[in-house]
Design a protein around this motif. Sequence first.
Motif, short mmCIF file in Angstrom:
data_model
loop_
_atom_site.label_atom_id
_atom_site.label_comp_id
_atom_site.label_asym_id
_atom_site.label_seq_id
_atom_site.Cartn_x
_atom_site.Cartn_y
_atom_site.Cartn_z
N ALA A 1 0.83 -1.21 0.00
CA ALA A 1 0.00 0.00 0.00
C ALA A 1 0.86 1.26 0.00
N LYS A 2 1.93 1.25 0.79
CA LYS A 2 2.84 2.40 0.84
C LYS A 2 3.52 2.61 -0.51
N ALA A 3 3.99 1.52 -1.14
CA ALA A 3 4.68 1.64 -2.42
C ALA A 3 3.73 2.16 -3.50
N ILE A 4 2.51 1.65 -3.55
CA ILE A 4 1.55 2.09 -4.56
C ILE A 4 1.14 3.54 -4.32
N ALA A 5 0.89 3.91 -3.07
CA ALA A 5 0.52 5.30 -2.77
C ALA A 5 1.64 6.24 -3.17
N THR A 6 2.88 5.85 -2.91
CA THR A 6 4.02 6.69 -3.28
C THR A 6 4.12 6.84 -4.79
N LEU A 7 3.96 5.73 -5.52
CA LEU A 7 4.05 5.77 -6.97
C LEU A 7 2.92 6.63 -7.56
N ASP A 8 1.70 6.47 -7.06
CA ASP A 8 0.59 7.27 -7.57
C ASP A 8 0.78 8.74 -7.22
N HIS A 9 1.27 9.02 -6.02
CA HIS A 9 1.51 10.40 -5.58
C HIS A 9 2.57 11.06 -6.46
N LEU A 10 3.69 10.40 -6.67
CA LEU A 10 4.79 10.99 -7.42
C LEU A 10 4.49 11.10 -8.91
N SER A 11 3.63 10.21 -9.42
CA SER A 11 3.32 10.24 -10.85
C SER A 11 2.15 11.17 -11.16
N GLY A 12 1.58 11.80 -10.16
CA GLY A 12 0.46 12.70 -10.40
C GLY A 12 -0.84 11.97 -10.69
N GLY A 13 -1.01 10.78 -10.11
CA GLY A 13 -2.26 10.05 -10.26
C GLY A 13 -2.38 9.26 -11.55
N ARG A 14 -1.25 8.74 -12.02
CA ARG A 14 -1.27 8.01 -13.29
C ARG A 14 -1.30 6.50 -13.12
N PHE A 15 -1.33 6.01 -11.89
CA PHE A 15 -1.20 4.57 -11.66
C PHE A 15 -2.56 3.88 -11.66
N VAL A 16 -2.62 2.69 -12.26
CA VAL A 16 -3.79 1.82 -12.25
C VAL A 16 -3.35 0.46 -11.70
N LEU A 17 -4.09 -0.05 -10.72
CA LEU A 17 -3.74 -1.32 -10.09
C LEU A 17 -4.55 -2.45 -10.70
N GLY A 18 -3.91 -3.21 -11.58
CA GLY A 18 -4.50 -4.45 -12.07
C GLY A 18 -4.08 -5.58 -11.15
N VAL A 19 -5.04 -6.34 -10.65
CA VAL A 19 -4.80 -7.38 -9.66
C VAL A 19 -5.20 -8.73 -10.24
#
Length: 275
Positions: free
Chosen positions: A96-114
């Motif tokens: 959760a921390k890694a994904i939040a950091t990636l989404d935060h730093l990328s300006g909300g560009r991350f999509v989580l496919g599970v």
Amino acid sequence: MRLGVTVFATDVSMPIADLARAAEERGFSSLYVPEHTHIPVSRRTPPAAGQVELPEEYRRTLDPLVALSFAAAATERIGIGTGILLAAQREPLVTAKAIATLDHLSGGRFVLGVGFGWNVEEIEDHGVPYARRREVAREHVLAMKALWSQDVAGYEGRHVRFEPSWSWPKPHRPGGPPVYLGGAAGPKLFAHIAEYADGWMPIGGRGVKAALPALREACEKAGRPMASVIPFGTVPSREKLDYYAGLGIEETVLQLPSANADIILTSLDNYTRYL
């Protein structure tokens, strides 16, 4: 309809940052990468795609979140995502921390496919019984969503427990990134999607039209809007993409070969005819 691409990013394929830049320059909307933590050499589980022998890229796959951080840093607009992340095999607090950091730093560009996983011995090496991987993945995702959306979040489940806690940064988007579940159509998958995901990633996209009524019914039963659908790892043709567009599908993700830059760039250039 938007077109994204996916590739098995490895230590011997085209560097992920270079690929992300090339895809963005050509007008593709997104770049997705898969996950395998390791591949046990016993090979008790046959390849999921029916190959006689498991392709080498499965054993060489980069960590998706680390790889996507390089993709995000090298680009400005393209969406980045996992296709898919094996949530049952990941500790949720750290993930959760890694994904939040990636989404935060990328300006909300991350999509989580599970995904839930198909390789029995890989999953069992993480201490997860194969038969319980779906329920473990569910709790891991629900726990991560709590951490992303609440200032103080705790979780008490069968497979995940942690006391009320602070966890920042929060993702760029309130509540966290969109969550898509991969897998074959069926009541179990659609119930999961209706409960805690934003959409479905059917691999290859075959049979999507026939499955849409069941997915719609599951969403209606849960009292929520119809989930989005992103055909994933598709080998495109104009007829196929027009067919998807006619179903109301807004994004399709095209399969790239896991290869060097010359081969991948040729495929990207060939795919631009569909943009």
